[in-house]
Design a protein around this motif. Sequence first.
Motif, short mmCIF file in Angstrom:
data_model
loop_
_atom_site.label_atom_id
_atom_site.label_comp_id
_atom_site.label_asym_id
_atom_site.label_seq_id
_atom_site.Cartn_x
_atom_site.Cartn_y
_atom_site.Cartn_z
N UNK A 197 0.80 -1.22 0.00
CA UNK A 197 0.00 0.00 0.00
C UNK A 197 0.84 1.28 0.00
N UNK A 198 2.14 1.17 0.25
CA UNK A 198 2.97 2.39 0.25
C UNK A 198 3.71 2.59 -1.08
N UNK A 199 3.24 1.89 -2.15
CA UNK A 199 3.84 2.12 -3.47
C UNK A 199 5.12 1.34 -3.70
N UNK A 200 5.41 0.39 -2.84
CA UNK A 200 6.59 -0.45 -3.03
C UNK A 200 6.17 -1.88 -3.37
N UNK A 201 7.06 -2.57 -4.08
CA UNK A 201 6.78 -3.93 -4.53
C UNK A 201 7.99 -4.81 -4.26
N UNK A 202 7.72 -5.99 -3.72
CA UNK A 202 8.78 -7.00 -3.59
C UNK A 202 8.79 -7.84 -4.87
N UNK A 203 9.94 -7.92 -5.51
CA UNK A 203 10.11 -8.68 -6.75
C UNK A 203 10.93 -9.93 -6.43
N UNK A 204 10.35 -11.10 -6.72
CA UNK A 204 11.00 -12.38 -6.41
C UNK A 204 11.20 -13.18 -7.70
N UNK A 205 12.40 -13.71 -7.89
CA UNK A 205 12.63 -14.77 -8.89
C UNK A 205 13.31 -15.89 -8.13
N UNK A 206 12.68 -17.06 -8.10
CA UNK A 206 13.21 -18.13 -7.24
C UNK A 206 14.52 -18.70 -7.75
N UNK A 207 14.73 -18.67 -9.09
CA UNK A 207 15.94 -19.30 -9.62
C UNK A 207 15.88 -20.81 -9.44
N UNK A 208 17.02 -21.46 -9.43
CA UNK A 208 17.04 -22.93 -9.39
C UNK A 208 16.72 -23.50 -8.02
N UNK A 209 17.14 -22.81 -6.96
CA UNK A 209 17.03 -23.43 -5.64
C UNK A 209 16.06 -22.77 -4.68
N UNK A 210 15.44 -21.66 -5.09
CA UNK A 210 14.57 -20.95 -4.16
C UNK A 210 13.22 -21.63 -4.00
N UNK A 211 12.57 -21.39 -2.87
CA UNK A 211 11.23 -21.94 -2.67
C UNK A 211 10.44 -21.13 -1.64
N UNK A 212 9.12 -21.39 -1.62
CA UNK A 212 8.21 -20.75 -0.67
C UNK A 212 7.78 -21.76 0.37
N UNK A 213 7.55 -21.28 1.58
CA UNK A 213 6.86 -22.11 2.58
C UNK A 213 5.71 -21.27 3.13
N UNK A 214 4.49 -21.80 2.95
CA UNK A 214 3.30 -21.10 3.44
C UNK A 214 2.74 -21.89 4.61
N UNK A 215 2.57 -21.22 5.74
CA UNK A 215 2.05 -21.89 6.93
C UNK A 215 0.83 -21.14 7.45
N UNK A 216 -0.02 -21.88 8.18
CA UNK A 216 -1.11 -21.20 8.87
C UNK A 216 -0.60 -20.81 10.26
N UNK A 217 -1.24 -19.77 10.81
CA UNK A 217 -0.88 -19.33 12.16
C UNK A 217 -1.44 -20.31 13.20
N UNK A 218 -0.80 -20.58 14.29
CA UNK A 218 0.53 -20.04 14.64
C UNK A 218 1.64 -20.76 13.88
N UNK A 219 2.53 -19.99 13.27
CA UNK A 219 3.59 -20.58 12.45
C UNK A 219 4.80 -20.91 13.31
N UNK A 220 5.61 -21.82 12.77
CA UNK A 220 6.89 -22.13 13.44
C UNK A 220 7.77 -20.88 13.40
N UNK A 221 8.66 -20.74 14.37
CA UNK A 221 9.61 -19.63 14.31
C UNK A 221 10.44 -19.76 13.03
N UNK A 222 10.82 -18.64 12.41
CA UNK A 222 11.52 -18.73 11.12
C UNK A 222 12.92 -19.33 11.29
N UNK A 256 11.27 -2.69 -5.10
CA UNK A 256 11.27 -1.70 -6.19
C UNK A 256 10.01 -0.85 -6.10
N UNK A 257 10.03 0.35 -6.68
CA UNK A 257 8.79 1.11 -6.77
C UNK A 257 7.81 0.34 -7.65
N UNK A 258 6.55 0.31 -7.25
CA UNK A 258 5.55 -0.47 -7.99
C UNK A 258 5.49 -0.06 -9.46
N UNK A 259 5.70 1.23 -9.74
CA UNK A 259 5.58 1.65 -11.15
C UNK A 259 6.73 1.12 -12.02
#
Length: 261
Positions: free
Chosen positions: A59-84, A110-113
């Motif tokens: 909402x503040x006009x900033x964007x996180x840009x992700x490219x996982x590449x060969x070894x990157x991955x996501x972990x999505x958990x429900x709350x309460x989540x494990x400590x990182x 990066x700026x969203x624009x």
Amino acid sequence: MPEGHTIHRAARDHADVLQGKTIAAISPQGRFAAQAEQINGTVLTSTGAIGKHLFYHFSNGLTVHIHLGLGGYFVLQTQPADPPRDVVRLRMEGPTHVLDIIGPNTCELIPTHDVETLRLRYGPDLLADPPDPDRAIARIRRSRAPIAKLLMDQKVMSGIGNIYRAEILWLRRIDPMTQGCDLTEATLRALWDEMRELLKLGVELNAIVTNGERPKPGEPITERTNIFASDTCPECAGGIEKSTLAGRTLYHCPVCQTQST
Ligand SMILES: [Zn+2]
């Protein structure tokens, strides 16, 4: 490496649980700490994908840009989540879910624009609405590079990885070494259309399915392909040839894939 459908699916899944929520952002690994600070406490307004690039807009006009590449991955958990774990580059925490991004090739704020500038740097995304095949087709038809190489070039079009490359060329019966400039507009349009449908199906099923089978209710959804990493062609029962092109193993059937215009 994740193919385009994985990233579009992730964009949708992450929006389902985090969009519209105030996000607590931290970088347990420390490498993204200053940037995480800048989005901490803002609202995730939407997500988006261009090929294998994923964007989280705040909402503040900033964007996180992700490219996982060969070894990157996501972990999505429900709350309460494990400590990182301390390998987590970015943790985004909402009221019901927590998303960790681990080992990405690109993680930048990066700026969203600026996202539009990035969009123009890449070839059209096969999953974009409305579809924009013309730029990709024109670029292929100007090139002497083999079609199997062009399909993997994210500057030509975005979304095809190694598995889809092998499968779409086999489905269209195209010889993978055909130069882009030798292929007709009609051949390329048909390839684009079928590839787009396969990717959409991949997003729906969250798995690559190219052989026309559909998982039955209750059945686990797994990858279902025709020739990728296979020894035998399901059409002619001949051997599948393996070679290396653009650093990746290319699979093709020399008997069935003879189309070269
Ligand atoms: Zn064959």
